[in-house]
Design a protein around this motif. Structure first.
Motif, short mmCIF file in Angstrom:
data_model
loop_
_atom_site.label_atom_id
_atom_site.label_comp_id
_atom_site.label_asym_id
_atom_site.label_seq_id
_atom_site.Cartn_x
_atom_site.Cartn_y
_atom_site.Cartn_z
N PRO A 1 0.84 -1.20 0.00
CA PRO A 1 0.00 0.00 0.00
C PRO A 1 0.88 1.25 0.00
O PRO A 1 2.00 1.24 0.50
N MET A 2 0.36 2.34 -0.55
CA MET A 2 1.14 3.56 -0.67
C MET A 2 1.57 4.12 0.69
O MET A 2 2.63 4.72 0.82
N THR A 3 0.76 3.90 1.70
CA THR A 3 1.14 4.36 3.04
C THR A 3 2.41 3.65 3.50
O THR A 3 3.33 4.28 4.05
N GLU A 4 2.48 2.34 3.26
CA GLU A 4 3.68 1.58 3.65
C GLU A 4 4.87 1.96 2.78
O GLU A 4 6.01 2.00 3.26
N VAL A 5 4.63 2.23 1.51
CA VAL A 5 5.72 2.66 0.62
C VAL A 5 6.32 3.96 1.14
O VAL A 5 7.55 4.12 1.20
N SER B 1 8.91 -4.57 10.19
CA SER B 1 8.85 -3.12 10.06
C SER B 1 9.25 -2.69 8.65
O SER B 1 10.39 -2.90 8.23
N VAL B 2 8.33 -2.06 7.93
CA VAL B 2 8.65 -1.59 6.58
C VAL B 2 9.65 -0.45 6.62
O VAL B 2 10.37 -0.21 5.65
N GLN B 3 9.71 0.26 7.74
CA GLN B 3 10.65 1.38 7.85
C GLN B 3 12.10 0.92 7.87
O GLN B 3 13.00 1.73 7.67
N SER B 4 12.32 -0.36 8.09
CA SER B 4 13.68 -0.90 8.08
C SER B 4 14.12 -1.36 6.70
O SER B 4 15.27 -1.75 6.52
N LEU B 5 13.22 -1.31 5.72
CA LEU B 5 13.56 -1.80 4.38
C LEU B 5 14.76 -1.07 3.76
O LEU B 5 15.65 -1.74 3.21
N PRO B 6 14.84 0.27 3.82
CA PRO B 6 16.02 0.92 3.22
C PRO B 6 17.33 0.46 3.85
O PRO B 6 18.32 0.24 3.14
N ALA B 7 17.33 0.29 5.17
CA ALA B 7 18.56 -0.16 5.84
C ALA B 7 18.91 -1.58 5.43
O ALA B 7 20.09 -1.90 5.22
N ILE B 8 17.91 -2.44 5.29
CA ILE B 8 18.16 -3.82 4.89
C ILE B 8 18.70 -3.87 3.47
O ILE B 8 19.69 -4.57 3.18
N VAL B 9 18.08 -3.11 2.57
CA VAL B 9 18.54 -3.09 1.18
C VAL B 9 19.96 -2.52 1.09
O VAL B 9 20.80 -3.03 0.34
N ALA B 10 20.24 -1.48 1.87
CA ALA B 10 21.59 -0.89 1.87
C ALA B 10 22.61 -1.92 2.34
O ALA B 10 23.72 -2.01 1.79
N ARG B 11 22.25 -2.72 3.33
CA ARG B 11 23.18 -3.75 3.82
C ARG B 11 23.39 -4.83 2.78
O ARG B 11 24.51 -5.34 2.63
N VAL B 12 22.34 -5.21 2.08
CA VAL B 12 22.49 -6.21 1.02
C VAL B 12 23.42 -5.69 -0.07
O VAL B 12 24.30 -6.41 -0.56
#
Length: 485
Positions: free
Chosen positions: A139-143, A252-263
């Motif tokens: 959903p756009m809110t989660e994005v 937590s969707v807010q952790s997605l950028p950090a996870i992607v950065a680590r990958v």
């Protein structure tokens, strides 16, 4: 027509069309009709928007200036970790962590990226949101939350400003319904080919911590813990799409950028590998090994503290023995994953936190007392300074800071700098594997001092030269003209 480049290209040899997906074949633009910008943020500042068809947000994060401005490289790594996301996170605080003044940092960004740090951070958020819109059914809110926007209204306004349409209009029609929570979120992360996936998996498999990491059937899986929440990732290779596919299971969707950065860091997706390989190939002895492993990357570390612990555990013992000790440490002090029938087999714990190891009375490992003291000192230092393994100052300053911790000498500090802090010029010259690999290059034994002198010509990519030497230590001598089997 003026076409802005959003893949950081700055010359005719790296045309803007290179950001296009493999299925896209835009007509070539005349060079004189193109305007080139050093970064996506600079193009945004000039009034251009990302191409809706080529999807530049999926392009590898390359730039012509890399290797020339370490301060900017470190700043970008911190921005990727969220250094400018949220309240109280300012450019001044970022500059302080880098050991430079705020005005100087702004000048460096304008010089090398053509945009301010704030503009770069905002562009990253927009492109990450666009990535999620295209590849997920979130959903756009989660994005918006996942991309670091605290306000849905601001998220919608910015997309309307950049793309002249609401975020929902960018999502392509798909018959795929939104997956349930157990399916996770899957994203493609592109790289600049070639990519030696087999060597990357071999390296990670040899060091995989039991219970935390599993490498099997061409897939890397591991547990994840961020801010107390736990989950897992699975990474596979999509060679025909020049991408890695990462499936993320996290609450937590807010952790997605950090996870992607680590990958990205772990698999070294941002490397301009053609430039690096070409530079290292100037050494006639190293060139055959570079040719043997085109696209060999320098693996990063998932977590700085975890990597530093592994480095201390590996002092003066084999990789296999260090892996066994790490598994024992995890079993004794790691956080068990919640029981889940659908959970990946072999993943049972997250790696223990610095606070956990700093406060426990006994680590319970069968190893020299001095090394146990080092682990405790490391855990306390990481607890006291959460930024201990983040980019800070120059590489010399980073090494010096690590060496203040009891039990961390030059080899350990260089290894941590290479894999955890991602200093691409770090070089643990006294490493036995490097010395043996160098001996294969030259056909005669060498010393750390001689190897350091030899490595001067490999700057600023000595970390990649180290990978080739480690590979040489385990491989047969490549066949080249004038050599024999």
């Amino acid at each position: 027509m003026i076409r802005a480049s959003t893949d950081s290209c700055t010359s005719a040899s790296n045309p803007p069309e290179s950001t296009a997906a493999p299925s896209v074949r835009p007509a070539p633009r005349k060079y004189e009709n193109c305007t080139f910008y050093p970064s996506a943020a600079a193009a945004h500042e000039a009034g251009y928007r990302p191409c809706l068809r080529c999807r530049p947000e999926t392009a590898p994060e390359l730039a012509s200036w890399r290797g020339t401005s370490n301060t900017v490289s470190r700043a970008l790594a911190l921005i990727a970790d969220g250094a400018l996301d949220g309240e109280g996170k300012t450019v001044d605080a970022l500059a302080e962590r880098l050991g430079v003044g705020e005005r100087h940092l702004r000048r460096l960004f304008l010089q090398h990226l053509g945009a301010s740090p704030i503009a770069v951070a905002q562009t990253r958020r927009v492109l990450f949101a666009k990535h999620l819109i295209h590849e997920t059914r979130m959903p756009m809110t989660e994005v918006a939350l996942a991309a670091g926007f605290n306000s849905l209204r601001r998220f919608n306004e910015l997309f309307q400003q950049l793309f002249h349409r609401p975020p929902s209009a960018l999502r392509r029609k798909s018959s795929v319904s939104r997956p349930n929570a157990s399916a996770g979120i899957t994203l493609r992360l592109r790289y600049r080919p070639p990519y030696d996936w087999e060597s990357m998996l071999t390296f990670l498999q040899a060091r995989a911590i039991p219970g935390v990491e599993v490498v099997e059937k061409g897939c890397y899986r591991r547990t994840v813990e961020i801010d107390g929440s736990v989950g897992s990732i699975a990474v596979t290779h999509l060679p025909h799409q020049q991408s890695l596919s990462v499936t993320i299971h996290f609450t937590s969707v807010q952790s997605l950028p950090a996870i992607v950065a680590r990958v990205r860091r772990l698999f070294d997706l941002g490397a301009d590998i053609e430039t690096i390989d070409a530079h290292l190939s100037h050494d006639p002895q190293l060139a055959p090994w570079v040719a043997l492993h085109p696209g060999l990357r320098a693996p990063g570390g998932w977590d700085g503290f975890e990597l530093a612990v592994r480095a201390i555990l590996g002092q003066q013992i084999s990789v296999a023995a260090a892996r066994k000790l790490a598994g024992q440490l995890v079993a004794l002090h790691g956080k068990p994953l919640p029981k889940n029938p659908s959970a990946s087999s072999g993943l049972t714990h997250t790696f223990p936190t610095a606070k956990r190891l700093a406060t426990t009375k006994s680590l319970g490992l069968g190893m020299p007392a001095a090394r146990l003291v080092s682990l405790k000192a490391l855990a306390q230092a990481a607890t006291d300074d959460p930024n201990l393994f983040r980019p800070f100052g120059t590489i010399e300053e980073a090494i010096a800071r690590l060496r203040t911790i009891p039990g961390i000498g030059e080899w350990t500090a260089q290894y941590i700098a290479l894999r955890a802090i991602r200093e691409m010029d770090a070089f643990p010259a006294s490493d036995i594997g490097l010395l043996r690999g160098a001996a294969k290059l030259d056909g005669a034994p060498t010393t750390p001092k001689s190897l350091l002198h030899r490595a001067e010509s490999w700057r600023p990519w000595r970390a990649y030269a180290a990978q080739h030497l480690w590979a040489a230590n385990t491989n047969e001598i490549p066949h080249t003209e004038g050599t024999h089997a």
